[in-house]
Design an enzyme around this catalytic site. Structure first.
Site, mmCIF file in Angstrom:
data_model
loop_
_atom_site.group_PDB
_atom_site.id
_atom_site.type_symbol
_atom_site.label_atom_id
_atom_site.label_comp_id
_atom_site.label_asym_id
_atom_site.label_seq_id
_atom_site.Cartn_x
_atom_site.Cartn_y
_atom_site.Cartn_z
ATOM 1 N N GLU A 185 0.857 -1.182 0.000
ATOM 2 C CA GLU A 185 0.000 0.000 0.000
ATOM 3 C C GLU A 185 0.894 1.233 0.000
ATOM 4 O OE1 GLU A 185 -3.058 0.006 3.014
ATOM 5 O OE2 GLU A 185 -3.475 -2.095 2.626
ATOM 6 N N LYS A 237 3.558 -16.960 -1.197
ATOM 7 C CA LYS A 237 2.916 -15.749 -0.668
ATOM 8 C C LYS A 237 3.074 -15.662 0.862
ATOM 9 C CE LYS A 237 0.285 -12.233 0.058
ATOM 10 N NZ LYS A 237 0.314 -10.900 -0.424
ATOM 11 N N PHE A 282 13.681 -3.536 4.823
ATOM 12 C CA PHE A 282 12.931 -4.134 5.936
ATOM 13 C C PHE A 282 13.772 -4.318 7.193
ATOM 14 C CE2 PHE A 282 8.538 -4.805 4.795
ATOM 15 C CZ PHE A 282 8.586 -4.313 3.498
ATOM 16 N N CYS A 293 -1.915 -7.103 5.977
ATOM 17 C CA CYS A 293 -1.324 -8.376 5.539
ATOM 18 C C CYS A 293 -0.432 -9.066 6.574
ATOM 19 C CB CYS A 293 -0.547 -8.162 4.252
ATOM 20 S SG CYS A 293 -1.645 -7.809 2.875
ATOM 21 N N ARG A 360 -5.715 -0.421 9.367
ATOM 22 C CA ARG A 360 -5.893 -1.814 9.825
ATOM 23 C C ARG A 360 -4.621 -2.298 10.539
ATOM 24 N NH1 ARG A 360 -8.321 -4.628 4.453
ATOM 25 N NH2 ARG A 360 -7.001 -3.076 3.447
HETATM 26 C C1 UDX Z 1 -6.701 -8.101 -0.344
HETATM 27 C C2 UDX Z 1 -6.759 -9.602 -0.589
HETATM 28 O O1 UDX Z 1 -7.830 -9.925 -1.343
HETATM 29 C C3 UDX Z 1 -6.572 -10.326 0.690
HETATM 30 O O2 UDX Z 1 -6.727 -11.675 0.568
HETATM 31 C C4 UDX Z 1 -5.194 -10.013 1.052
HETATM 32 O O3 UDX Z 1 -4.761 -10.772 2.114
HETATM 33 C C5 UDX Z 1 -5.106 -8.546 1.369
HETATM 34 O O4 UDX Z 1 -5.456 -7.824 0.243
HETATM 35 P P1 UDX Z 1 -7.981 -6.027 0.355
HETATM 36 O O5 UDX Z 1 -8.099 -5.603 -1.063
HETATM 37 O O6 UDX Z 1 -7.022 -5.298 1.223
HETATM 38 O O7 UDX Z 1 -7.676 -7.606 0.401
HETATM 39 O O8 UDX Z 1 -9.376 -6.136 1.064
HETATM 40 P P2 UDX Z 1 -10.523 -5.084 1.153
HETATM 41 O O9 UDX Z 1 -10.002 -3.702 0.947
HETATM 42 O O10 UDX Z 1 -11.255 -5.443 2.377
HETATM 43 O O11 UDX Z 1 -11.400 -5.414 -0.133
HETATM 44 C C6 UDX Z 1 -12.144 -6.548 -0.332
HETATM 45 C C7 UDX Z 1 -13.335 -6.149 -1.226
HETATM 46 O O12 UDX Z 1 -14.067 -7.315 -1.571
HETATM 47 C C8 UDX Z 1 -14.322 -5.191 -0.547
HETATM 48 O O13 UDX Z 1 -14.526 -4.067 -1.359
HETATM 49 C C9 UDX Z 1 -15.591 -6.018 -0.390
HETATM 50 O O14 UDX Z 1 -16.769 -5.255 -0.483
HETATM 51 C C10 UDX Z 1 -15.440 -6.991 -1.540
HETATM 52 N N1 UDX Z 1 -16.223 -8.233 -1.393
HETATM 53 C C11 UDX Z 1 -16.149 -8.941 -0.257
HETATM 54 C C12 UDX Z 1 -17.009 -8.660 -2.450
HETATM 55 O O15 UDX Z 1 -17.092 -8.004 -3.490
HETATM 56 N N2 UDX Z 1 -17.694 -9.832 -2.306
HETATM 57 C C13 UDX Z 1 -17.677 -10.562 -1.171
HETATM 58 O O16 UDX Z 1 -18.322 -11.608 -1.089
HETATM 59 C C14 UDX Z 1 -16.871 -10.108 -0.096
HETATM 60 C C1 UDX Z 2 3.040 -5.925 2.704
HETATM 61 C C2 UDX Z 2 4.063 -6.565 1.747
HETATM 62 O O1 UDX Z 2 5.237 -5.736 1.697
HETATM 63 C C3 UDX Z 2 3.464 -6.733 0.364
HETATM 64 O O2 UDX Z 2 4.389 -7.405 -0.470
HETATM 65 C C4 UDX Z 2 2.175 -7.556 0.495
HETATM 66 O O3 UDX Z 2 1.540 -7.657 -0.759
HETATM 67 C C5 UDX Z 2 1.218 -6.899 1.471
HETATM 68 O O4 UDX Z 2 1.873 -6.724 2.738
HETATM 69 P P1 UDX Z 2 2.074 -3.491 3.162
HETATM 70 O O5 UDX Z 2 1.367 -4.128 4.308
HETATM 71 O O6 UDX Z 2 1.334 -2.586 2.258
HETATM 72 O O7 UDX Z 2 2.752 -4.615 2.237
HETATM 73 O O8 UDX Z 2 3.280 -2.625 3.752
HETATM 74 P P2 UDX Z 2 4.839 -2.814 4.064
HETATM 75 O O9 UDX Z 2 5.545 -1.689 3.427
HETATM 76 O O10 UDX Z 2 5.320 -4.175 3.776
HETATM 77 O O11 UDX Z 2 4.852 -2.556 5.654
HETATM 78 C C6 UDX Z 2 4.178 -3.410 6.556
HETATM 79 C C7 UDX Z 2 4.429 -2.958 7.976
HETATM 80 O O12 UDX Z 2 5.790 -3.166 8.355
HETATM 81 C C8 UDX Z 2 4.157 -1.471 8.217
HETATM 82 O O13 UDX Z 2 3.559 -1.305 9.483
HETATM 83 C C9 UDX Z 2 5.538 -0.853 8.191
HETATM 84 O O14 UDX Z 2 5.636 0.376 8.885
HETATM 85 C C10 UDX Z 2 6.354 -1.954 8.849
HETATM 86 N N1 UDX Z 2 7.784 -1.928 8.501
HETATM 87 C C11 UDX Z 2 8.172 -2.122 7.207
HETATM 88 C C12 UDX Z 2 8.737 -1.737 9.511
HETATM 89 O O15 UDX Z 2 8.395 -1.581 10.685
HETATM 90 N N2 UDX Z 2 10.060 -1.768 9.162
HETATM 91 C C13 UDX Z 2 10.489 -1.947 7.884
HETATM 92 O O16 UDX Z 2 11.714 -1.952 7.654
HETATM 93 C C14 UDX Z 2 9.509 -2.134 6.879
#
Ligand code: UDX
Ligand code: UDX
Length: 464
Positions: A185, A237, A282, A293, A360
């Site tokens: 993100e 993953k 990291f 995640c 989150r």
């Molecule tokens: C994504 C991945 O799909 C998840 O598995 C991964 O671990 C994290 O990233 P994310 O896009 O962050 O999830 O989730 P969220 O922002 O909650 O979006 C999910 C969307 O699916 C929502 O907009 C929700 O309304 C939609 N949804 C959910 C459907 O369209 N149908 C459903 O039955 C349930």
């Molecule tokens: C993560 C993975 O990087 C990405 O590949 C996967 O698809 C989704 O989960 P994201 O959760 O968006 O991505 O953010 P990321 O930049 O990985 O950071 C995750 C958390 O770790 C944050 O709270 C961040 O502040 C923390 N972080 C990251 C640290 O504390 N130290 C670091 O060196 C890097």
């Protein structure tokens, strides 16, 4: 100053990333694609697939989200996304709908990107992916390929295949693959266009070949493709996210040790990270990892391993360490400030990291909860994540401007590494605040400047 700086940050980030995003070629054989689930992952995926030339329909059960998107309103903050959504929508390559039936029937490729949130026991909740699988099965009329992108425990993709099959009364042939997502993100549009690698798990070469063709412009740009079995892709993953989580917990524990013996964790991280076998990334210590995640995926990985009788003690230790992180931070604050009861804390940042409005599993929210348990009063400021934080803490005091948050506080805690906070004029803060302590839990501030302004500075993994 807050909003002004944020805009500057946005424009710098956007224009730095923009040229390389637009440098990609268009795909040779555009596909008709449906993306089911228009959340953080689905919206970026669908938009970027449209940008490289596919015709994409993003589908979601959330009527309000879809109708906002149809009017060009983007439900999340993500650099570069709004412009791409508007452009591809206007050029008739990107569509939004709540009708999964129609979207499935009109496409030849379907991506599943609905969420897999954590259940109370820490497992991944698969009810949404299975509900989508059922709908796909019921609406199969011509051959289609389904790519699962949602993060799912090992073995789930084949169960999804079974569910589609059970409801596919027309017995229409279909194929399935698993294409795990690695977007971060805050930089997800850039990450989509320029990943290190693309992973595709499939049962047959035609399915992985189709996926390769779909993302060809990204591969032409230099990304490596990793073609595996479905089980290996599912494992990649979880293992990737867990490894990064382990790296963060590792450096956080090294930071604890540095604090005790007077070493500086930043010098240490540089010294160890310059070894190419370890790498620099990291290794930033902080208040613990958050987001949608790492916390969820590490727990689900542990649960799945447990079910299979496998010991993942290293990941278990990293999760435990991360769970204790917030207590450790507050202990340090207490040692500088005395009892936190009745103290007023200015909390800078609510998002789980910079460049996102996502709260989150944010370490900031954990801090708020613990500070409130200790009867401290928290006032916070975040350039974009306050609205989302209020959903968790409806009574949270939110300052309307950055400098407002400092009024009347006893201590200032930086929880999210927004670059905006590095531009704070600490002499000006001293004039409006009675705070004595600045706790920089992300090591982003200039210690000298803060000490010269008359504050006691605390950083992570360093003395003082
Ligand atoms: C994504 C991945 O799909 C998840 O598995 C991964 O671990 C994290 O990233 P994310 O896009 O962050 O999830 O989730 P969220 O922002 O909650 O979006 C999910 C969307 O699916 C929502 O907009 C929700 O309304 C939609 N949804 C959910 C459907 O369209 N149908 C459903 O039955 C349930
Ligand atoms: C993560 C993975 O990087 C990405 O590949 C996967 O698809 C989704 O989960 P994201 O959760 O968006 O991505 O953010 P990321 O930049 O990985 O950071 C995750 C958390 O770790 C944050 O709270 C961040 O502040 C923390 N972080 C990251 C640290 O504390 N130290 C670091 O060196 C890097």
């Amino acid at each position: 100053m807050g909003l002004f700086s944020l805009r500057i940050l946005f424009f710098i980030s956007f224009f730095c990333l923009k040229p390389s995003i637009y440098a990609l070629n268009s795909v040779k054989n555009p596909q008709e694609i449906t993306v089911v689930g228009t959340g953080y992952v689905g919206l970026v995926l669908g938009t970027c697939l449209a940008e490289i030339g596919h015709k994409v329909t993003c589908c979601d059960v959330d009527f309000q989200k879809i109708s906002s998107l149809q009017q060009g309103q983007i439900p999340i903050y993500e650099i570069g996304l709004e412009e791409l959504v508007k452009k591809n929508f206007a050029q008739n390559r990107l569509f939004f709908t709540t009708s999964l039936e129609n979207a499935v029937r009109e496409s030849n490729v379907i991506f599943i990107t609905v969420g897999t949130p954590e259940t109370l026991s820490g497992e991944a909740n698969l009810e949404y992916v299975f509900a989508v699988a059922k709908m796909i099965g019921e609406n199969l009329r011509t051959f289609k390929t389904v790519f699962v992108k949602s993060t799912v425990p090992m073995g789930t993709v084949l169960k999804i295949k079974e569910v589609i099959g059970e409801h596919n009364t027309a017995k229409t042939p279909f194929s399935i693959g698993y294409a795990p997502e690695f977007l971060r993100e805050g930089s997800s549009v850039h990450d989509f266009m320029h990943p290190d690698r693309v992973v595709i798990g499939a049962e047959d070469p035609q399915t992985s070949q189709l996926f390769t063709e779909i993302v060809q412009p990204i591969l032409d740009d230099g990304a490596k493709i990793c073609t595996t079995s479905i089980a290996s892709a599912e494992m990649i993953k979880y293992a990737s996210n867990s490894f990064l989580a382990v790296k963060i917990s590792f450096i956080n524990e090294i930071a604890n040790f540095c604090e005790e013996i007077g070493a500086d964790v930043e010098e240490v991280a540089l010294g160890i990270g310059l070894d190419k076998r370890i790498g620099q990334s990291f290794l930033k210590p902080g208040p613990g990892y958050g987001g949608s995640c790492f916390p969820k995926d590490t727990l689900a990985f542990l649960k799945t391993a447990q079910k299979n009788g496998v010991d993942l003690s290293i990941i278990e230790a990293a999760v435990g360490s991360n769970n204790r992180r917030c207590d450790k931070i507050l202990l340090r604050l207490e040692s500088a400030l005395g009892s936190l009861e009745g103290k007023k804390i200015a909390l800078l940042g609510l998002a789980f990291k910079e460049l996102t409005d996502d709260v989150r599993e944010s370490p900031s929210l954990k801090m708020i909860e613990k500070l409130q348990e200790k009867k401290a009063f928290v006032t916070s400021f975040d350039p974009i994540a306050s609205t989302n934080a209020l959903k968790f803490f409806p009574n949270l005091a939110i300052a309307s401007t950055l400098y407002e948050v400092f009024r009347e506080c006893d201590a200032i805690v930086v929880a999210t590494p927004w670059s905006l906070f590095t531009q704070i004029d600490w002499k000006k803060v001293k004039e409006v605040s009675k705070a004595s302590v600045v706790f920089d839990t992300r090591n982003i501030l200039d210690r000298k400047e803060i000490e010269q302004a008359g504050f006691f500075y605390i950083g992570i993994g360093k003395r003082g």
